[in-house]
Design a protein around this motif. Structure first.
Motif, PDB file in Angstrom:
ATOM      1  N   ARG A 257     -16.986  15.003  56.476  1.00  9.76           N
ATOM      2  CA  ARG A 257     -17.814  15.803  57.389  1.00  9.76           C
ATOM      3  C   ARG A 257     -18.425  14.961  58.494  1.00  9.76           C
ATOM      4  O   ARG A 257     -18.913  15.487  59.490  1.00  9.76           O
ATOM      5  N   PHE A 258     -18.430  13.646  58.309  1.00 13.48           N
ATOM      6  CA  PHE A 258     -18.968  12.743  59.324  1.00 13.48           C
ATOM      7  C   PHE A 258     -17.856  12.180  60.210  1.00 13.48           C
ATOM      8  O   PHE A 258     -18.058  11.168  60.884  1.00 13.48           O
ATOM      9  N   GLY A 259     -16.704  12.829  60.188  1.00 10.90           N
ATOM     10  CA  GLY A 259     -15.558  12.323  60.925  1.00 10.90           C
ATOM     11  C   GLY A 259     -15.788  12.186  62.422  1.00 10.90           C
ATOM     12  O   GLY A 259     -15.263  11.267  63.059  1.00 10.90           O
ATOM     13  N   PHE A 260     -16.573  13.104  63.014  1.00  8.91           N
ATOM     14  CA  PHE A 260     -16.845  13.007  64.449  1.00  8.91           C
ATOM     15  C   PHE A 260     -17.492  11.668  64.779  1.00  8.91           C
ATOM     16  O   PHE A 260     -17.133  11.007  65.764  1.00  8.91           O
ATOM     17  N   PHE A 261     -18.441  11.254  63.951  1.00  8.67           N
ATOM     18  CA  PHE A 261     -19.122   9.993  64.198  1.00  8.67           C
ATOM     19  C   PHE A 261     -18.193   8.809  63.949  1.00  8.67           C
ATOM     20  O   PHE A 261     -18.344   7.758  64.561  1.00  8.67           O
ATOM     21  N   GLY A 262     -17.220   9.002  63.049  1.00  7.03           N
ATOM     22  CA  GLY A 262     -16.216   7.966  62.880  1.00  7.03           C
ATOM     23  C   GLY A 262     -15.342   7.823  64.110  1.00  7.03           C
ATOM     24  O   GLY A 262     -14.981   6.720  64.515  1.00  7.03           O
ATOM     25  N   THR A 263     -15.019   8.970  64.724  1.00  6.87           N
ATOM     26  CA  THR A 263     -14.189   8.950  65.927  1.00  6.87           C
ATOM     27  C   THR A 263     -14.874   8.208  67.071  1.00  6.87           C
ATOM     28  O   THR A 263     -14.229   7.459  67.818  1.00  6.87           O
ATOM     29  N   ILE A 264     -16.176   8.400  67.221  1.00  6.50           N
ATOM     30  CA  ILE A 264     -16.894   7.763  68.335  1.00  6.50           C
ATOM     31  C   ILE A 264     -17.656   6.511  67.874  1.00  6.50           C
ATOM     32  O   ILE A 264     -18.548   6.046  68.576  1.00  6.50           O
ATOM     33  N   SER A 265     -17.289   5.968  66.719  1.00  5.25           N
ATOM     34  CA  SER A 265     -18.062   4.849  66.147  1.00  5.25           C
ATOM     35  C   SER A 265     -18.046   3.613  67.040  1.00  5.25           C
ATOM     36  O   SER A 265     -19.069   2.932  67.189  1.00  5.25           O
ATOM     37  N   TYR A 266     -16.901   3.300  67.641  1.00  6.18           N
ATOM     38  CA  TYR A 266     -16.836   2.095  68.472  1.00  6.18           C
ATOM     39  C   TYR A 266     -17.726   2.248  69.701  1.00  6.18           C
ATOM     40  O   TYR A 266     -18.482   1.341  70.054  1.00  6.18           O
ATOM     41  N   GLY A 267     -17.650   3.401  70.359  1.00  2.00           N
ATOM     42  CA  GLY A 267     -18.517   3.630  71.506  1.00  2.00           C
ATOM     43  C   GLY A 267     -19.981   3.625  71.109  1.00  2.00           C
ATOM     44  O   GLY A 267     -20.837   3.101  71.840  1.00  2.00           O
ATOM     45  N   THR A 268     -20.292   4.193  69.942  1.00  6.13           N
ATOM     46  CA  THR A 268     -21.677   4.167  69.445  1.00  6.13           C
ATOM     47  C   THR A 268     -22.150   2.744  69.276  1.00  6.13           C
ATOM     48  O   THR A 268     -23.269   2.376  69.685  1.00  6.13           O
ATOM     49  N   TYR A 269     -21.307   1.922  68.684  1.00  8.11           N
ATOM     50  CA  TYR A 269     -21.671   0.527  68.442  1.00  8.11           C
ATOM     51  C   TYR A 269     -21.854  -0.236  69.754  1.00  8.11           C
ATOM     52  O   TYR A 269     -22.801  -1.010  69.915  1.00  8.11           O
ATOM     53  N   VAL A 270     -20.953  -0.022  70.688  1.00  5.53           N
ATOM     54  CA  VAL A 270     -20.986  -0.777  71.945  1.00  5.53           C
ATOM     55  C   VAL A 270     -22.171  -0.369  72.816  1.00  5.53           C
ATOM     56  O   VAL A 270     -22.855  -1.226  73.384  1.00  5.53           O
ATOM     57  N   PHE A 271     -22.442   0.942  72.915  1.00  4.16           N
ATOM     58  CA  PHE A 271     -23.427   1.412  73.879  1.00  4.16           C
ATOM     59  C   PHE A 271     -24.870   1.397  73.375  1.00  4.16           C
ATOM     60  O   PHE A 271     -25.798   1.288  74.177  1.00  4.16           O
ATOM     61  N   HIS A 272     -25.076   1.538  72.075  1.00  5.46           N
ATOM     62  CA  HIS A 272     -26.432   1.838  71.612  1.00  5.46           C
ATOM     63  C   HIS A 272     -27.440   0.742  71.944  1.00  5.46           C
ATOM     64  O   HIS A 272     -28.594   1.025  72.258  1.00  5.46           O
ATOM     65  N   TYR A 273     -27.010  -0.525  71.893  1.00  8.55           N
ATOM     66  CA  TYR A 273     -27.968  -1.607  72.142  1.00  8.55           C
ATOM     67  C   TYR A 273     -28.367  -1.659  73.613  1.00  8.55           C
ATOM     68  O   TYR A 273     -29.521  -1.914  73.951  1.00  8.55           O
ATOM     69  N   LEU A 274     -27.409  -1.384  74.487  1.00 10.66           N
ATOM     70  CA  LEU A 274     -27.726  -1.325  75.914  1.00 10.66           C
ATOM     71  C   LEU A 274     -28.719  -0.197  76.188  1.00 10.66           C
ATOM     72  O   LEU A 274     -29.704  -0.382  76.927  1.00 10.66           O
ATOM     73  N   VAL A 275     -28.455   0.959  75.605  1.00 12.85           N
ATOM     74  CA  VAL A 275     -29.360   2.101  75.783  1.00 12.85           C
ATOM     75  C   VAL A 275     -30.727   1.785  75.199  1.00 12.85           C
ATOM     76  O   VAL A 275     -31.775   2.112  75.789  1.00 12.85           O
ATOM     77  N   LEU A 276     -30.746   1.117  74.044  1.00 17.33           N
ATOM     78  CA  LEU A 276     -32.011   0.777  73.396  1.00 17.33           C
ATOM     79  C   LEU A 276     -32.864  -0.133  74.272  1.00 17.33           C
ATOM     80  O   LEU A 276     -34.086   0.050  74.373  1.00 17.33           O
ATOM     81  N   LEU A 277     -32.251  -1.112  74.924  1.00 15.33           N
ATOM     82  CA  LEU A 277     -33.014  -2.024  75.779  1.00 15.33           C
ATOM     83  C   LEU A 277     -33.683  -1.272  76.924  1.00 15.33           C
ATOM     84  O   LEU A 277     -34.831  -1.555  77.280  1.00 15.33           O
ATOM     85  N   ILE A 278     -32.970  -0.332  77.500  1.00 12.52           N
ATOM     86  CA  ILE A 278     -33.538   0.443  78.611  1.00 12.52           C
ATOM     87  C   ILE A 278     -34.638   1.373  78.108  1.00 12.52           C
ATOM     88  O   ILE A 278     -35.729   1.456  78.692  1.00 12.52           O
ATOM     89  N   VAL A 279     -34.370   2.077  77.002  1.00 14.24           N
ATOM     90  CA  VAL A 279     -35.365   2.990  76.449  1.00 14.24           C
ATOM     91  C   VAL A 279     -36.612   2.223  76.024  1.00 14.24           C
ATOM     92  O   VAL A 279     -37.751   2.677  76.252  1.00 14.24           O
ATOM     93  N   ALA A 280     -36.427   1.049  75.409  1.00 13.35           N
ATOM     94  CA  ALA A 280     -37.571   0.260  74.962  1.00 13.35           C
ATOM     95  C   ALA A 280     -38.439  -0.187  76.131  1.00 13.35           C
ATOM     96  O   ALA A 280     -39.660  -0.300  76.009  1.00 13.35           O
ATOM     97  N   SER A 281     -37.812  -0.434  77.276  1.00 11.10           N
ATOM     98  CA  SER A 281     -38.581  -0.844  78.455  1.00 11.10           C
ATOM     99  C   SER A 281     -39.339   0.321  79.074  1.00 11.10           C
ATOM    100  O   SER A 281     -40.450   0.147  79.588  1.00 11.10           O
ATOM    101  N   LEU A 282     -38.750   1.502  79.042  1.00  7.37           N
ATOM    102  CA  LEU A 282     -39.380   2.662  79.677  1.00  7.37           C
ATOM    103  C   LEU A 282     -40.353   3.384  78.754  1.00  7.37           C
ATOM    104  O   LEU A 282     -41.221   4.120  79.222  1.00  7.37           O
ATOM    105  N   ASP A 283     -40.195   3.174  77.445  1.00  2.00           N
ATOM    106  CA  ASP A 283     -41.018   3.889  76.473  1.00  2.00           C
ATOM    107  C   ASP A 283     -42.207   3.015  76.102  1.00  2.00           C
ATOM    108  O   ASP A 283     -42.091   2.049  75.344  1.00  2.00           O
ATOM    109  N   GLY A 284     -43.384   3.352  76.604  1.00  2.00           N
ATOM    110  CA  GLY A 284     -44.570   2.538  76.349  1.00  2.00           C
ATOM    111  C   GLY A 284     -44.979   2.517  74.894  1.00  2.00           C
ATOM    112  O   GLY A 284     -45.214   1.464  74.308  1.00  2.00           O
ATOM    113  N   ALA A 285     -45.076   3.674  74.254  1.00  3.10           N
ATOM    114  CA  ALA A 285     -45.472   3.755  72.850  1.00  3.10           C
ATOM    115  C   ALA A 285     -44.220   3.744  71.996  1.00  3.10           C
ATOM    116  O   ALA A 285     -43.448   4.700  71.990  1.00  3.10           O
TER     117      ALA A 285
END
Length: 332
Positions: A257-285
């Motif tokens: 049932r988690f197959g969709f996330f398996g399909t996009i797992s590589y993109g999830t792995y590659v992008f999430h840290y970049l997105v996290l750095l930006i969100v962490a900078s913009l998110d004060g709390a």
């Protein structure tokens, strides 16, 4: 080996596990990476359970490059094209340094020259592909028992004798060839009729890891011992991962049932840290759960788009190589 829905779903859960850990909810990022390495060894070696011929090495290398390189290259090019003033305008200094560090070269990631930056795992994965190929080339020359012994010897070598110094911190990190070798050895156990108890045992293992993670930080703060790599060493995590993967490979479908996330797992792995750095900078709390929801929603969208327009065409091309290889084998 036929497509396995359990292992495909596990891949997606592991990518989410890394993201959960980086967002600070429950620190399971390290063990998720250990599982990834063992899973790579298992899945790739399963394709060559009876060994790889030398003429299959070229198509194997091209398929692995088609899977790993295109999206990785796109991300690095995008980072390189972002002007420095945008780093300064959006990112805090710490996040800006990490963002630039991600764009380091393959060799810099492999040798930890820029520190323990997120993409170091991709360089380890690429070298792991070479190790897996070297092992399965030997499989055709050895019986099952001697081959498993060889994998064990390779795992011991990388565990005890292969370390990489990190100039940024003065400590050393291993090349995780041990985990790839454990996965290759586990792939020698052929799958049969799905067994419900096997999947149940794997779910118990995964659940126990999650529960243990909830106490990991308390253990670290009380005893000053890193939970994932101190109390439970990477060697044991490799064996635990192999046991869970074997259970899912031999068990009934529970993670499909988690197959969709398996399909996009590589993109999830590659992008999430970049997105996290930006969100962490913009998110004060900084609230870990809120951060995860923000990072996850953006990351999953980017991962789906990258899969559809970058990864999927490359996967289809790689699949055509696999079919050509199979026809050549049948003709021989």
């Amino acid at each position: 080996m036929a497509f396995n829905r359990n292992l495909h779903g596990l891949r997606g859960l592991l990518a989410i596990g890394v993201m959960i850990g980086h967002c600070g909810i429950v620190h399971i990022e390290s063990v998720s990476v250990f599982f990834f390495f063992v899973l790579s060894g298992y899945l790739l070696a399963s394709l060559y359970r009876n060994g790889m011929r030398p003429d299959q090495l070229g198509p194997y290398a091209m398929r692995r490059a088609a899977r790993l390189v295109p999206l990785y290259a796109v991300v690095l090019v995008v980072i390189a094209l972002v002007p420095n003033w945008l780093y300064d305008a959006v990112l805090r200094p710490d996040e800006a340094a990490k963002f630039e560090g991600i764009a380091a070269t393959f060799l810099e990631h492999l040798t930890f020259k820029c520190g323990d930056i997120h993409f170091w795992t991709l360089s380890q994965e690429a070298v792991g592909y070479a190790l897996i190929a070297a092992l399965v080339l030997m499989r055709s020359l050895l019986g099952v028992g001697p081959f498993i012994a060889l994998c064990a010897a390779v795992a011991v070598f990388f565990d005890f004798f292969w370390f990489i110094p990190m100039p940024s911190s003065g400590i050393v990190r291993p090349f995780y060839g041990m985990h790839f070798a454990i996965g290759v050895a586990a792939a020698q156990i052929p799958t049969g009729k799905p067994k419900r108890w096997a999947s149940a045992a794997s779910i118990v293992i995964l659940g126990a890891i999650l529960v243990a993670a909830m106490f990991g930080e308390a253990i670290k703060s009380t005893w000053d011992v890193p939970f994932w790599e101190g109390i439970i060493p990477p060697e044991l995590w490799g064996l635990i991962a192999a046991a869970a993967i074997l259970g899912l490979a031999h068990g009934s479908d529970v993670l499909g049932r988690f197959g969709f996330f398996g399909t996009i797992s590589y993109g999830t792995y590659v992008f999430h840290y970049l997105v996290l750095l930006i969100v962490a900078s913009l998110d004060g709390a900084h609230n870990p759960l809120v951060t995860f929801l923000k990072v996850g929603s953006i990351t999953f969208a980017l991962a789906w788009l990258s899969y559809r327009y970058i990864e999927a065409p490359c996967i289809r091309w790689a699949a055509s190589l696999r079919r050509s290889e199979q026809r050549a084998t049948e003709g021989a």
